[in-house]
Scaffold this motif. Sequence first.
Motif, PDB file in Angstrom:
ATOM      1  N   GLN A  20     -24.410  39.405  34.014  1.00 18.75           N
ATOM      2  CA  GLN A  20     -23.269  39.495  33.107  1.00 18.75           C
ATOM      3  C   GLN A  20     -23.663  39.200  31.660  1.00 18.75           C
ATOM      4  OE1 GLN A  20     -20.888  36.600  35.118  1.00 18.75           O
ATOM      5  NE2 GLN A  20     -20.008  38.072  36.556  1.00 18.75           N
ATOM      6  N   GLY A  21     -24.953  38.905  31.447  1.00 21.87           N
ATOM      7  CA  GLY A  21     -25.445  38.713  30.095  1.00 21.87           C
ATOM      8  C   GLY A  21     -25.563  37.277  29.638  1.00 21.87           C
ATOM      9  N   HIS A  22     -25.297  36.321  30.529  1.00 24.45           N
ATOM     10  CA  HIS A  22     -25.426  34.914  30.159  1.00 24.45           C
ATOM     11  C   HIS A  22     -26.895  34.493  30.187  1.00 24.45           C
ATOM     12  CE1 HIS A  22     -21.083  34.560  30.396  1.00 24.45           C
ATOM     13  NE2 HIS A  22     -21.110  35.066  31.616  1.00 24.45           N
ATOM     14  N   GLU A  55     -16.183  32.721  32.251  1.00 27.73           N
ATOM     15  CA  GLU A  55     -15.684  33.932  31.610  1.00 27.73           C
ATOM     16  C   GLU A  55     -16.834  34.786  31.079  1.00 27.73           C
ATOM     17  OE1 GLU A  55     -12.584  34.970  31.554  1.00 27.73           O
ATOM     18  OE2 GLU A  55     -11.870  33.215  32.648  1.00 27.73           O
ATOM     19  N   GLY A  56     -16.639  36.090  31.092  1.00 30.40           N
ATOM     20  CA  GLY A  56     -17.689  37.003  30.639  1.00 30.40           C
ATOM     21  C   GLY A  56     -17.948  36.938  29.150  1.00 30.40           C
ATOM     22  N   GLN A  57     -16.945  36.609  28.362  1.00 32.71           N
ATOM     23  CA  GLN A  57     -17.079  36.535  26.908  1.00 32.71           C
ATOM     24  C   GLN A  57     -16.521  35.204  26.423  1.00 32.71           C
ATOM     25  OE1 GLN A  57     -18.644  38.627  24.982  1.00 32.71           O
ATOM     26  NE2 GLN A  57     -18.989  40.277  26.470  1.00 32.71           N
ATOM     27  N   PRO A  58     -17.128  34.555  25.444  1.00 31.45           N
ATOM     28  CA  PRO A  58     -18.437  34.936  24.890  1.00 31.45           C
ATOM     29  C   PRO A  58     -19.557  34.641  25.884  1.00 31.45           C
ATOM     30  CG  PRO A  58     -17.767  32.806  24.036  1.00 31.45           C
ATOM     31  CD  PRO A  58     -16.608  33.302  24.870  1.00 31.45           C
ATOM     32  N   LYS A  59     -20.741  35.123  25.608  1.00 31.81           N
ATOM     33  CA  LYS A  59     -21.876  34.858  26.477  1.00 31.81           C
ATOM     34  C   LYS A  59     -22.248  33.384  26.394  1.00 31.81           C
ATOM     35  CE  LYS A  59     -21.952  39.116  27.658  1.00 31.81           C
ATOM     36  NZ  LYS A  59     -21.310  39.499  28.939  1.00 31.81           N
ATOM     37  N   HIS A  60     -22.551  32.788  27.532  1.00 31.96           N
ATOM     38  CA  HIS A  60     -22.830  31.365  27.614  1.00 31.96           C
ATOM     39  C   HIS A  60     -24.313  31.104  27.871  1.00 31.96           C
ATOM     40  CE1 HIS A  60     -18.480  31.459  28.474  1.00 31.96           C
ATOM     41  NE2 HIS A  60     -18.451  30.223  28.035  1.00 31.96           N
TER      42      HIS A  60
END
Length: 284
Positions: free
Chosen positions: A74-76, A44-49
């Motif tokens: 995606q920011g992970h 999942e995109g949120q929260p960042k992992h």
Amino acid sequence: MKKLLIVSLGIIGFILLLSPWILILFGKNQLHDHDIPQQEQLVEGQPKHRVLVVFPHPDDEVTVAGTLMKLKGQGHEIQMVCLTRGEKGNSSGIADEVQLARLRTDEMEKAASLIGADQLHMKDYPDSGLEEVGLDSLKKTVSELIEEIRPDVLISYDSKVGLYGHPDHRLTGQAVEEVFLENKGKEGFTPDEMYQVTLCKKQVKLALKLSSGFQKNYPEDPNLGLPEPDFSVRTREFFPRTLDVMQAHATQQAVLRDLMPFHENVPIWIYSRIFDREYFRQVK
């Protein structure tokens, strides 16, 4: 006569225009099981992992490079572990293991940078020697890495085959899997998801025809083969960068041609539409 010529040229042009798409459809049909679900992202995109990737050799990360680049986009956070320095991988003819280990370490660092990894952790286990090291020692190292890095998600090889039968691959996957299953849900153990790179049956069938590594090491008994994928991740837009990651491993080009055969002879826009996904099994 002139009209007939124009019509004929039009038909020829249409066939030429259509032929690459026929090739793409044929390639996809040969390479992919369309009953296996596709999804846009691994987690999942949120929260960042924080994602911890554990493989034994420099170049093993190529198998999931597209997914890792997608996760990073995606920011992970991507943390990569390479357990050995690949000193036995002398397909390029470099016999000096010290020199080869140094070269492959540099290649792994370049590949991690291309992927966008936040950190690369290089270990010094013996290449092709993890059986002698033993599963307990590997599990201890994996546990210490998890305690230090505190990831949310784990990625590694499967524990049955290790993609194509290399003992280092299988033992790495087994160590990560056992640590995950033995500790999931316990206080202080941060990972709650684990994924293993795998292949669909069509890919295995094709690999057994084209890849010397598969032909040499893959189990003959189908019941002992790779675990079935639960899903695939779409990675087409990252294919050109995945090729860059492959090229970073300059000493391993002969081996990597087995992974993506004929990629040097087919235009990228066609090849990327055939090799457009990466397969995973979720450990539960």
